[in-house]
Design a protein around this motif. Structure first.
Motif, mmCIF file in Angstrom:
data_model
loop_
_atom_site.group_PDB
_atom_site.id
_atom_site.type_symbol
_atom_site.label_atom_id
_atom_site.label_comp_id
_atom_site.label_asym_id
_atom_site.label_seq_id
_atom_site.Cartn_x
_atom_site.Cartn_y
_atom_site.Cartn_z
ATOM 1 N N LYS A 52 -4.402 -10.650 1.145
ATOM 2 C CA LYS A 52 -5.520 -9.800 1.547
ATOM 3 C C LYS A 52 -5.873 -8.804 0.440
ATOM 4 O O LYS A 52 -7.049 -8.591 0.115
ATOM 5 N N LEU A 53 -4.862 -8.162 -0.133
ATOM 6 C CA LEU A 53 -5.119 -7.168 -1.172
ATOM 7 C C LEU A 53 -5.679 -7.818 -2.434
ATOM 8 O O LEU A 53 -6.561 -7.245 -3.095
ATOM 9 N N ASN A 54 -5.196 -8.993 -2.767
ATOM 10 C CA ASN A 54 -5.751 -9.697 -3.921
ATOM 11 C C ASN A 54 -7.235 -9.982 -3.726
ATOM 12 O O ASN A 54 -8.027 -9.936 -4.674
ATOM 13 N N ALA A 55 -7.620 -10.275 -2.492
ATOM 14 C CA ALA A 55 -9.015 -10.606 -2.197
ATOM 15 C C ALA A 55 -9.891 -9.364 -2.071
ATOM 16 O O ALA A 55 -11.069 -9.398 -2.458
ATOM 17 N N LEU A 56 -9.347 -8.265 -1.546
ATOM 18 C CA LEU A 56 -10.168 -7.108 -1.197
ATOM 19 C C LEU A 56 -10.310 -6.088 -2.313
ATOM 20 O O LEU A 56 -11.316 -5.354 -2.353
ATOM 21 N N THR A 57 -9.350 -5.976 -3.203
ATOM 22 C CA THR A 57 -9.426 -4.989 -4.273
ATOM 23 C C THR A 57 -10.497 -5.394 -5.285
ATOM 24 O O THR A 57 -10.860 -6.568 -5.387
ATOM 25 N N PRO A 58 -11.029 -4.425 -6.038
ATOM 26 C CA PRO A 58 -12.157 -4.720 -6.934
ATOM 27 C C PRO A 58 -11.831 -5.775 -7.988
ATOM 28 O O PRO A 58 -10.710 -5.846 -8.502
ATOM 29 N N GLY A 59 -12.848 -6.585 -8.298
ATOM 30 C CA GLY A 59 -12.731 -7.598 -9.334
ATOM 31 C C GLY A 59 -12.478 -8.979 -8.776
ATOM 32 O O GLY A 59 -11.756 -9.137 -7.789
ATOM 33 N N ASP A 60 -13.078 -9.991 -9.419
ATOM 34 C CA ASP A 60 -12.897 -11.372 -8.969
ATOM 35 C C ASP A 60 -11.927 -12.147 -9.846
ATOM 36 O O ASP A 60 -11.848 -13.372 -9.778
ATOM 37 N N HIS A 61 -11.166 -11.463 -10.691
ATOM 38 C CA HIS A 61 -10.155 -12.101 -11.530
ATOM 39 C C HIS A 61 -8.941 -12.487 -10.675
ATOM 40 O O HIS A 61 -8.790 -12.021 -9.542
ATOM 41 N N GLU A 62 -8.076 -13.319 -11.226
ATOM 42 C CA GLU A 62 -6.863 -13.705 -10.511
ATOM 43 C C GLU A 62 -5.907 -12.516 -10.466
ATOM 44 O O GLU A 62 -5.677 -11.842 -11.476
ATOM 45 N N LYS A 63 -5.347 -12.276 -9.288
ATOM 46 C CA LYS A 63 -4.489 -11.106 -9.088
ATOM 47 C C LYS A 63 -3.157 -11.491 -8.483
ATOM 48 O O LYS A 63 -3.004 -12.576 -7.908
ATOM 49 N N ARG A 64 -2.230 -10.569 -8.601
ATOM 50 C CA ARG A 64 -0.949 -10.629 -7.909
ATOM 51 C C ARG A 64 -0.702 -9.268 -7.254
ATOM 52 O O ARG A 64 -1.143 -8.235 -7.764
ATOM 53 N N THR A 65 0.051 -9.275 -6.167
ATOM 54 C CA THR A 65 0.438 -8.043 -5.473
ATOM 55 C C THR A 65 1.910 -8.110 -5.116
ATOM 56 O O THR A 65 2.425 -9.173 -4.755
ATOM 57 N N PHE A 66 2.607 -6.969 -5.225
ATOM 58 C CA PHE A 66 3.927 -6.857 -4.607
ATOM 59 C C PHE A 66 4.002 -5.536 -3.871
ATOM 60 O O PHE A 66 3.229 -4.611 -4.132
ATOM 61 N N LEU A 67 4.917 -5.468 -2.904
ATOM 62 C CA LEU A 67 4.960 -4.372 -1.948
ATOM 63 C C LEU A 67 6.198 -3.514 -2.132
ATOM 64 O O LEU A 67 7.296 -4.030 -2.400
ATOM 65 N N VAL A 68 5.999 -2.204 -1.980
ATOM 66 C CA VAL A 68 7.084 -1.227 -2.081
ATOM 67 C C VAL A 68 6.951 -0.248 -0.910
ATOM 68 O O VAL A 68 6.278 -0.549 0.065
ATOM 69 N N ASN A 69 7.601 0.904 -1.009
ATOM 70 C CA ASN A 69 7.717 1.791 0.151
ATOM 71 C C ASN A 69 6.794 2.993 0.161
ATOM 72 O O ASN A 69 6.479 3.508 1.222
ATOM 73 N N SER A 70 6.390 3.484 -1.004
ATOM 74 C CA SER A 70 5.653 4.748 -1.056
ATOM 75 C C SER A 70 4.685 4.740 -2.226
ATOM 76 O O SER A 70 4.801 3.925 -3.154
ATOM 77 N N GLY A 71 3.759 5.703 -2.197
ATOM 78 C CA GLY A 71 2.812 5.816 -3.292
ATOM 79 C C GLY A 71 3.494 6.082 -4.619
ATOM 80 O O GLY A 71 3.122 5.514 -5.650
ATOM 81 N N ALA A 72 4.479 6.973 -4.618
ATOM 82 C CA ALA A 72 5.193 7.260 -5.861
ATOM 83 C C ALA A 72 5.868 6.004 -6.412
ATOM 84 O O ALA A 72 5.851 5.752 -7.620
ATOM 85 N N GLU A 73 6.452 5.207 -5.531
ATOM 86 C CA GLU A 73 7.111 3.978 -5.971
ATOM 87 C C GLU A 73 6.089 2.991 -6.527
ATOM 88 O O GLU A 73 6.367 2.288 -7.511
ATOM 89 N N ALA A 74 4.906 2.939 -5.932
ATOM 90 C CA ALA A 74 3.855 2.068 -6.455
ATOM 91 C C ALA A 74 3.451 2.501 -7.857
ATOM 92 O O ALA A 74 3.297 1.670 -8.767
ATOM 93 N N VAL A 75 3.284 3.799 -8.056
ATOM 94 C CA VAL A 75 2.889 4.310 -9.372
ATOM 95 C C VAL A 75 3.968 4.008 -10.405
ATOM 96 O O VAL A 75 3.677 3.559 -11.528
ATOM 97 N N GLU A 76 5.229 4.268 -10.064
ATOM 98 C CA GLU A 76 6.315 3.970 -11.010
ATOM 99 C C GLU A 76 6.306 2.497 -11.412
ATOM 100 O O GLU A 76 6.480 2.159 -12.585
ATOM 101 N N ASN A 77 6.098 1.625 -10.434
ATOM 102 C CA ASN A 77 6.107 0.200 -10.738
ATOM 103 C C ASN A 77 4.898 -0.211 -11.561
ATOM 104 O O ASN A 77 4.991 -1.102 -12.414
#
Length: 457
Positions: A120-145
């Motif tokens: 879903k996130l690959n499809a909904l986030t801006p841009g039609d390029h090929e994407k990957r997503t992985f999931l973590v626990n918090s905003g800070a953890e997302a930024v660090e990654n």
């Protein structure tokens, strides 16, 4: 459930929750004060409290406390419960998942809901390029990654951030954050290779808002080239609207100039949409307003209706560059949170909450601008959609005026508001996207009385 109605039917089938402000005791009431005394002996004071009322139920645009008071919610748990507290589709999915299993660790034995959220996130986030997503626990953890990915993919060390930015409370994200107190004070030394450049802050730009975008971008790019070297920069990370820094909307044109500079120099452009994402600003993601397509986008808060979840979504070639085992975490993409996220995305789409956020802005911004016209202490009004703010100043100047006293007046009348800003002089408003119009209007009337009282009118 209808936004126009006066009641919200909770998903568990219990009695309807009236969409009304109701004060039966002072705020906080006696039972909340008792619980707060227990809290003080069990929880360190470093964990702050905005309003010490203890909540027993919430939904639509209200919070009900242990004393029976019903407060208008202009906070959404800091932009988390955007689809409403205990939103029916979220609750139904979480209850069903909890009965099946609560955890396996996706890195050990995977499950479909994690993959579905990433798709879903690959499809909904801006841009039609090929994407990957992985999931973590918090905003800070997302930024660090996101920074980990950018450094790994580019082989470069430096990270560029902006004045007034906020990115979290971990060691690296504290370093990325601009404001010292309370986020960084005495928590150093901080992470290396982080550099700060100017943000296009129209209200406080020295030569005025008309020149802000061009001059701020030129200064930022000049500092990067001279002080760091563009060839050494792995990532530039920015909030499309600065959150804790005071809901600063960068001058139009600034973000595209920074994004173009990154593209021309092989720098990973990271959008921190932790607070702005998931319909909050009248777009699904705030960077869509100026057509920005980030290389990596970090999301959290509103993603899962209150359950802890965050995501890193980016260009496939960047995320695929990381070696096996280099990304992950025990709880990242917990199955309950994944089901909640799927319920949130269904709710946003089916209840047209992107449009609803825009409608909320159409109600709030004119009334906030009317306050600015009437009261000299309101120096600036800004925001988009259901993410708005006023900046308070000493009349006739731009000297910051603390936001706390007006917030306290609102709280006493049963309106939950949050403060923000590098100078502590911003009142920010993040109502749930399902709040009824009549509660919005009533909350704004309470705010008007509080501003008038503080202005001595």
């Amino acid at each position: 459930m209808t936004v126009e109605g006066t009641t919200i039917a909770p998903a568990h089938g219990g009695p309807e929750l009236p969409q009304e402000r109701r004060l039966v005791t002072e705020i906080p009431g006696p039972r909340s004060r008792e619980l707060f005394a227990r809290r003080q002996s069990a929880v360190p004071p470093g964990v702050s409290t905005t309003l010490p009322v203890f909540v027993t139920q919430a939904g639509g645009g209200v919070l009900v406390d242990v004393d029976g008071n019903s407060l208008i919610d202009f906070g959404s748990g800091i932009a988390v419960t955007s689809v409403g507290n205990s939103a029916p589709r979220v609750v139904e999915r979480v209850q069903r998942q909890a009965a099946d299993f609560t955890h396996t660790c996706f890195m050990v034995t995977p499950y479909e809901s994690y993959v579905a959220v990433c798709e879903k996130l690959n499809a909904l986030t801006p841009g039609d390029h090929e994407k990957r997503t992985f999931l973590v626990n918090s905003g800070a953890e997302a930024v660090e990654n996101a920074i980990k990915v950018a450094r790994h993919a580019t082989g470069r060390p430096a990270v560029v951030v902006f004045d007034h930015g906020y990115h979290g409370r971990t060691l690296l994200t504290m370093t990325l954050t601009a404001k010292s107190m309370p986020y960084k004070h005495r928590f150093g030394p901080f992470a290396p290779e982080v550099y700060r450049v100017p943000l296009a802050y129209p209200f406080r730009w020295p030569t005025g808002p008309d020149n802000c975008a061009d001059e701020a971008a030129a200064q930022a790019i000049d500092m990067i080239n001279k002080q760091i070297g563009a060839e050494n920069v792995a990532a530039v990370i920015i909030e499309p609207i600065a959150g804790e820094g005071g809901f600063v909307v960068p001058a139009r044109g600034f973000l595209p100039k920074i994004a173009e500079f990154c593209k021309a120099n092989g720098i990973v452009f990271v959008a921190d949409e932790v607070q702005t994402g998931f319909a909050r600003t009248g777009d699904l993601f705030a960077c869509e307003d100026e057509g920005i397509v980030p290389d990596i986008i970090c999301t959290a808060k509103g993603i899962a209706g209150g359950l802890p979840l965050a995501a890193v979504t980016g260009r496939a070639e960047l995320l695929d560059a990381v070696h096996v085992g280099g990304l992950g975490g025990t709880y990242g993409g917990n199955p309950l949170a994944c089901e909640a996220a799927l319920g949130v995305l269904e709710t946003i789409e089916q209840d047209k909450l992107v449009e609803r956020a825009a409608h909320i802005g159409e109600i709030m911004l004119p009334r906030l601008r009317a306050l600015q016209e009437r009261f000299g202490i309101v120096g600036d009004v800004r925001g988009r959609g259901a993410m708005t703010a006023i900046e308070l100043v000493t009349p006739g100047t731009k000297d910051p005026l603390p936001a706390g006293p007006i917030a306290a007046r609102c709280h006493a009348e049963g309106l939950l508001v949050l403060t923000a800003g590098t100078y502590g002089n911003v009142l920010r408003f993040l109502p749930p996207l399902v709040i009824p119009d009549h509660l919005l209007e009533e909350g704004l009337s309470i705010l008007e009385r509080a501003v008038a009282a503080e202005a001595g009118v």
